[in-house]
Design a protein around this motif. Structure first.
Motif, PDB file in Angstrom:
ATOM      1  N   UNK B 140       0.833  -1.213   0.000  1.00 31.05           N
ATOM      2  CA  UNK B 140       0.000   0.000   0.000  1.00 31.05           C
ATOM      3  C   UNK B 140       0.863   1.257   0.000  1.00 31.05           C
ATOM      4  N   UNK B 141       2.035   1.144   0.622  1.00 28.41           N
ATOM      5  CA  UNK B 141       2.918   2.306   0.709  1.00 28.41           C
ATOM      6  C   UNK B 141       3.554   2.653  -0.631  1.00 28.41           C
ATOM      7  N   UNK B 142       3.434   1.736  -1.600  1.00 31.68           N
ATOM      8  CA  UNK B 142       4.074   1.960  -2.898  1.00 31.68           C
ATOM      9  C   UNK B 142       3.030   1.863  -4.007  1.00 31.68           C
ATOM     10  N   UNK B 212       3.206  12.144 -12.514  1.00 33.00           N
ATOM     11  CA  UNK B 212       3.953  12.061 -11.273  1.00 33.00           C
ATOM     12  C   UNK B 212       3.144  11.307 -10.242  1.00 33.00           C
ATOM     13  N   UNK B 215       1.778  13.087  -4.124  1.00 34.30           N
ATOM     14  CA  UNK B 215       2.739  13.568  -3.128  1.00 34.30           C
ATOM     15  C   UNK B 215       2.739  12.626  -1.933  1.00 34.30           C
ATOM     16  N   UNK B 216       3.915  12.346  -1.398  1.00 36.95           N
ATOM     17  CA  UNK B 216       4.014  11.447  -0.252  1.00 36.95           C
ATOM     18  C   UNK B 216       5.331  11.712   0.451  1.00 36.95           C
ATOM     19  N   UNK B 217       5.627  10.898   1.458  1.00 38.80           N
ATOM     20  CA  UNK B 217       6.909  11.038   2.147  1.00 38.80           C
ATOM     21  C   UNK B 217       7.989  10.179   1.499  1.00 38.80           C
ATOM     22  N   UNK B 218       7.623   9.449   0.434  1.00 37.48           N
ATOM     23  CA  UNK B 218       8.606   8.621  -0.258  1.00 37.48           C
ATOM     24  C   UNK B 218       9.303   9.459  -1.329  1.00 37.48           C
ATOM     25  N   UNK B 219      10.627   9.498  -1.293  1.00 40.30           N
ATOM     26  CA  UNK B 219      11.318  10.344  -2.271  1.00 40.30           C
ATOM     27  C   UNK B 219      11.143   9.820  -3.687  1.00 40.30           C
ATOM     28  N   UNK B 220      11.295  10.694  -4.668  1.00 43.10           N
ATOM     29  CA  UNK B 220      11.139  10.241  -6.057  1.00 43.10           C
ATOM     30  C   UNK B 220      12.214   9.200  -6.390  1.00 43.10           C
ATOM     31  N   UNK B 289      14.452   5.275  -2.326  1.00 45.30           N
ATOM     32  CA  UNK B 289      14.719   5.025  -0.911  1.00 45.30           C
ATOM     33  C   UNK B 289      15.259   6.330  -0.341  1.00 45.30           C
ATOM     34  N   UNK B 290      14.890   6.635   0.898  1.00 48.76           N
ATOM     35  CA  UNK B 290      15.386   7.897   1.466  1.00 48.76           C
ATOM     36  C   UNK B 290      16.919   7.908   1.552  1.00 48.76           C
TER      37      UNK B 290
END
Ligand code: SF4
Ligand code: SF4
Lengths: 205, 290
Positions: B140-142, B212, B215-220, B289-290
């Motif tokens: 779900x996070x991806x 795109x 928007x989320x907290x996962x970097x591009x 990945x951050x």
């Protein structure tokens, strides 16, 4: 007795000074690139035409985020070796002696709370400063915030005190993990999504 | 993105192993009259050993993405909730069944019924292996991975590279060709076209045409459209090589497959493999990945 420790974050109060982020790094001796608490700068908007007038529609606020010690820690469900576990008081831990460093949990956590840690060669994350909390003291980030934008406590108590908002843009849908998090929104947050606001400081977080 | 090379190698090799096992093995084990006479037994054994070799290579390379490979003995500890544990469970099951079946054929033990039963069990385990591999990424996070895109891409790679590997084997090692080679080559061509179309069809969702992710907290991620375009070009070249092989097969069967087909089929295999590897790097590149 605490059944679920949680963080409170006040986006309206946060100035983006990053004292919480630095206090966390300092206390946990995290090397360059490893951040257990991050301050995201959320920006968007620009100018908007209202009638004959152009008015600024800029979105700018900060979100300070660590692990949310979720009620449904999907990181732990994903981990093949059960290296992520939840204590009775809700704090979620990574056992760095068990972790095989597959970094699968990094993808599973929608808050990107899990970070690779060179010192242990495993993933790592916020442990709620459990030893300080056990000794009756606040977590380092909460103690460091000069604007009192962070607080901690039992989730039920925080909800009584601050309400039960768990989501502001661009955080994930809280249904995914049940984050132990209470938020106070910044006034810009309501229109952030429609104005296409995004995290602006990827290099930093 | 390039750091994920062990996962690229593991997933592509593992999927190829399953595809080869199914595409080359099904007719050998289940066609009427395909009972275990000596040449059929040799072909069956060759397919099993090739699939097993690919799986062994895939498993070996997968250790390179672990930071503590020696702790991996516990990797089955969370079969109850972790798709990664389940993937390894079915991976081991697939390999074990391949090995047992190969051993029985090698020693001439067991009847046709047992061999077919073991083949079916190995096939089921292999399919569950690739299914778990897909579910593992459907997080779900991806959002980029959390839909049919992932399993369809993975199974398509399996069948495509499996069929091409089977064709390359027959084209290269069977002087005079096999009667099944032409339909196999045609099937490969259809599968390359399917992979090409699938890549085009999923492009808008996967950030190629400038779309795109929310928007989320996962970097591009680092997926580049150049990589995507390169994959499409390589797939087109691969299909041209396949078409050349089919044309040769039809126009001069007397040439003998060894002389006439090894080059174009081998070239098609290399090109399509490169295409699938590029596609897999692109897959991982969609998530940062951050
Ligand atoms: S925020 Fe992420 S790492 Fe923390 S408990 Fe929730 S899912 Fe796990
Ligand atoms: S990196 Fe460690 S904690 Fe995360 S899923 Fe893999 S083994 Fe579990």
């Amino acid at each position: 007795m605490v059944t679920q420790y949680a963080f409170f974050f006040d986006a309206a109060a946060c100035s983006g000074c990053k004292a919480c982020q630095v206090a966390c790094k300092d206390r946990n001796d995290l090397g360059p690139g490893t951040l257990w608490r991050r301050v995201y700068e959320v920006t968007g908007g620009g100018w908007e035409k209202k009638g004959q007038v152009w008015v600024p529609s800029v979105i700018a606020y900060n979100v300070s985020m660590a692990c949310n010690h979720c009620e449904n820690p999907v990181c732990g469900a994903a981990c093949p070796v059960k290296a992520i576990w939840k204590r009775e008081d809700g704090i979620v831990f990574v056992d760095t002696d068990l972790c095989i460093g597959c970094r699968y949990c990094e993808w599973a956590c929608p808050y990107t709370a899990l970070r690779f840690h060179a010192a242990t060669n495993t993933v790592s994350k916020c442990d709620f400063c459990y030893d300080a909390v056990d000794a009756g003291k606040p977590p380092a980030c909460v103690a460091a915030c000069p604007r009192r934008a962070l607080d901690f406590g039992d989730l039920a108590d925080l909800r009584k005190k601050y309400g039960d908002l768990r989501h502001i843009h661009p955080l994930p849908d809280p249904e995914q993990t049940g984050p132990a998090l209470v938020l106070r929104p910044h006034r810009d947050a309501a229109r952030a999504a429609e104005r296409g606001a995004e995290v602006a400081n990827w290099e930093e977080v | 993105m390039l750091k994920e090379w062990p996962l690229v190698a593991f997933t592509v090799a593992g999927q190829t192993a399953l595809g080869l096992f199914l595409v080359a093995g099904l007719p050998l084990f289940f066609s009427r009259g395909g009972a275990a006479d000596a040449p059929a037994r040799g072909s069956r054994l060759a397919v099993l050993l090739a699939a097993l070799g690919l799986m062994a290579a895939a498993s070996f390379v997968s250790f390179f993405h672990l930071h503590h490979p020696f702790r991996a003995v516990r990797v089955l500890a969370n079969v109850r909730t972790s798709w990664l544990s389940r993937e390894v469970l079915f991976e081991l099951g697939f390999m074990a069944l391949l090995a047992v079946l190969a051993f029985l054929l090698w020693t001439g033990t067991g009847g046709e019924g047992l061999h077919r039963g073991l083949f079916a069990a190995a096939g089921a385990s292999g399919v569950l292996f690739v299914w778990s591999m897909s579910k593992l990424y459907m997080l779900k996070a991806v959002p980029a991975w959390d839909h049919a895109y992932t399993p369809v891409s993975f199974f398509l790679t399996a069948v495509l590279l499996g069929a091409l590997t089977a064709a390359a084997f027959s084209g290269a090692f069977r002087p005079g060709g096999s009667s099944a080679l032409k339909p196999l080559l045609a099937a490969c061509l259809v599968l390359v076209a399917a992979a090409f179309l699938w890549a085009l069809l999923t492009a808008p969702v996967h950030g190629i045409f400038g779309a795109r992710p929310p928007a989320s907290l996962t970097p591009p991620g680092g997926a580049s459209s150049a990589l995507y375009a390169a994959r499409l070009i390589v797939l087109v070249l691969g299909s041209l090589a396949l078409a050349a092989a089919i044309w040769r097969e039809s126009s001069a069967p007397a040439l003998g497959a060894k002389a006439g087909l090894a080059a174009p089929v081998g070239l098609a295999w290399v090109l399509v493999l490169i295409g699938e590897v590029l596609g897999r790097f692109h897959f991982y590149g969609q998530v940062g990945r951050p």
